[in-house]
Scaffold this active site. Structure first.
Site, mmCIF file in Angstrom:
data_model
loop_
_atom_site.group_PDB
_atom_site.id
_atom_site.type_symbol
_atom_site.label_atom_id
_atom_site.label_comp_id
_atom_site.label_asym_id
_atom_site.label_seq_id
_atom_site.Cartn_x
_atom_site.Cartn_y
_atom_site.Cartn_z
ATOM 1 N N GLU A 12 92.868 23.320 102.641
ATOM 2 C CA GLU A 12 93.275 24.442 103.499
ATOM 3 C C GLU A 12 92.222 25.537 103.522
ATOM 4 O O GLU A 12 92.002 26.171 104.552
ATOM 5 C CB GLU A 12 94.625 24.998 103.058
ATOM 6 C CG GLU A 12 95.791 24.053 103.302
ATOM 7 C CD GLU A 12 95.933 23.631 104.764
ATOM 8 O OE1 GLU A 12 95.606 24.418 105.672
ATOM 9 O OE2 GLU A 12 96.357 22.486 105.004
ATOM 10 N N TYR A 61 98.544 32.732 103.515
ATOM 11 C CA TYR A 61 98.482 31.436 104.197
ATOM 12 C C TYR A 61 98.343 30.282 103.193
ATOM 13 O O TYR A 61 99.109 29.322 103.216
ATOM 14 C CB TYR A 61 97.306 31.415 105.193
ATOM 15 C CG TYR A 61 97.142 30.064 105.817
ATOM 16 C CD1 TYR A 61 97.927 29.684 106.903
ATOM 17 C CD2 TYR A 61 96.256 29.126 105.281
ATOM 18 C CE1 TYR A 61 97.814 28.414 107.446
ATOM 19 C CE2 TYR A 61 96.152 27.860 105.807
ATOM 20 C CZ TYR A 61 96.926 27.513 106.897
ATOM 21 O OH TYR A 61 96.830 26.252 107.415
ATOM 22 N N ASP A 116 98.916 29.374 111.414
ATOM 23 C CA ASP A 116 97.485 29.413 111.726
ATOM 24 C C ASP A 116 97.335 29.557 113.244
ATOM 25 O O ASP A 116 98.322 29.725 113.966
ATOM 26 C CB ASP A 116 96.772 28.162 111.182
ATOM 27 C CG ASP A 116 97.193 26.885 111.889
ATOM 28 O OD1 ASP A 116 98.072 26.944 112.780
ATOM 29 O OD2 ASP A 116 96.624 25.823 111.573
#
Ligand code: SF4
Length: 356
Positions: A39, A122, A140
């Site tokens: 990620e 996130y 996102d």
């Protein structure tokens, strides 16, 4: 308003069928460290670019402890070319923290993950939902685009108020039993089907609930403010020769391309000639007197927020000892040692000219 029956279930069903055709680093993996690495690499970066870096990284640093054990220079070398180097430094710092504070094992919940340096909202949501099944949404750019089209959202998606409203709505929709599939499905739908241009609505599993599809104005969403024109700078750098070695300087840790090595140089000022700018920059950045040598070449490079045209020259040392006015360290290295140092892409392009 979107409902779980018509939206979440169809999305998850689609994802479970399509996931094999949509390989993304770290996805489908229950290893939280692999998800963390993937990620972070995928932020602002295309999947195809990330794949080789991700594979090499997991081979070279297969666990958090392996990552925590190596020097930062090695980490930056592994990241060389992937851009946004603060991501690499933060991953490294985070790994050391996890080893020190959590015995090398990532915590499972968002609120604990947020304590790890470099893990923000996130990434913590990615690890917690994909690896540990916590029902938190992941937002996102792909998710924002899908959501904005589904609801014909008129608000500017770059505003934090808009994002927190979307987060609230997704928190309502995310199924507690399959949060990972829901999050990955939404991201992959945005990447593969609901693309920025020409979305493939005919093959979209949730087209029946999509307001923009029904209105036929899909590409009007998401709403963003107009972009300013990207500035373009003209840069000069010098490969300063002394006793068969070249001078390289390390950039400060904080800031663009932090911690990477580069050749001294800088921007050409208005009305200035490139050669004069180079001698001035070298004096300002290193304190050295040099003679201008032969021109090596010119390259173009685009960063996210600006573009550069960079011209490099050889220079020959005349007098002085290299000082660090704008850098944190100077080194004189042989040409064949340059490959051991991590350079920004633009400097690498100059080195490519030299090795051709
Ligand atoms: S129907 Fe079209 S615009 Fe709507 S979510 Fe699907 S791909 Fe995107």
């Amino acid at each position: 308003m979107l409902d779980q029956q018509n939206f979440s279930k169809k999305l998850i069903k689609w994802f479970q069928v399509e996931r094999a055709h949509l390989p993304v680093p770290g996805r489908g993996d229950s290893n939280p460290y692999a998800i963390w690495v993937a990620e972070v690499m995928l932020q602002q970066t295309q999947v195809t670019t990330v794949w080789p870096y991700y594979k090499n990284w997991m081979r070279d640093y297969p666990t958090i402890s392996h990552l925590a054990d190596v020097e930062q220079d090695q980490i930056l070398k592994s990241w060389e070319g992937l851009g946004y180097y603060s991501r690499a430094r933060n991953l490294h710092r985070g790994a050391k923290y996890v080893v020190d504070e959590f015995r090398g094992v990532l915590p499972t919940r968002v609120n604990e993950l947020l304590k790890v340096p470099g893990i923000g909202p996130y990434t913590s949501a990615a690890i917690a939902s994909l690896a540990f099944g916590e029902a938190v949404p992941l937002i996102d750019g792909n998710v924002l685009r899908v959501f904005a089209r589904l609801t014909r959202l008129k608000s500017n998606i770059t505003l934090s108020k808009t994002r927190s409203d979307i987060s609230l709505e997704l928190t309502r929709l995310i199924p507690v039993k399959h949060p990972g599939a829901f999050n990955q499905g939404l991201m992959d739908l945005g990447r593969a089907v609901c693309t920025p241009h020409n979305p493939d609505c005919a093959n979209c599993p949730i087209d029946q609930t999509c307001a923009a599809r029904q209105a036929g104005d899909m590409e009007a969403y998401p709403v963003k403010p107009q972009r300013r024109p990207i500035p373009h700078y003209h840069i000069v750098v010098g490969l300063i020769r002394r006793d068969q070695k070249l001078l390289i300087q390390r950039r400060p840790e904080n800031g663009l391309l932090g911690g990477l090595w580069e050749f001294p140089g800088g921007k050409i000022e208005k009305g200035e000639r490139g050669e004069a700018a180079l001698l001035r920059e070298i004096k300002e950045e290193t304190g050295l007197e040099v003679d201008l040598g032969e021109e090596i070449g010119t390259i173009q490079h685009a960063y996210t927020h600006f573009k550069i045209t960079l011209t490099a020259w050889f220079c020959d040392w005349v007098s002085g000892e290299a000082l660090s006015f704008a850098s944190t360290e100077n080194r004189w290295v042989f040409m064949d040692e340059l490959k051991d140092y991590a350079f920004p892409k633009a400097n690498k392009k100059i080195l490519d000219i030299l090795t051709k």
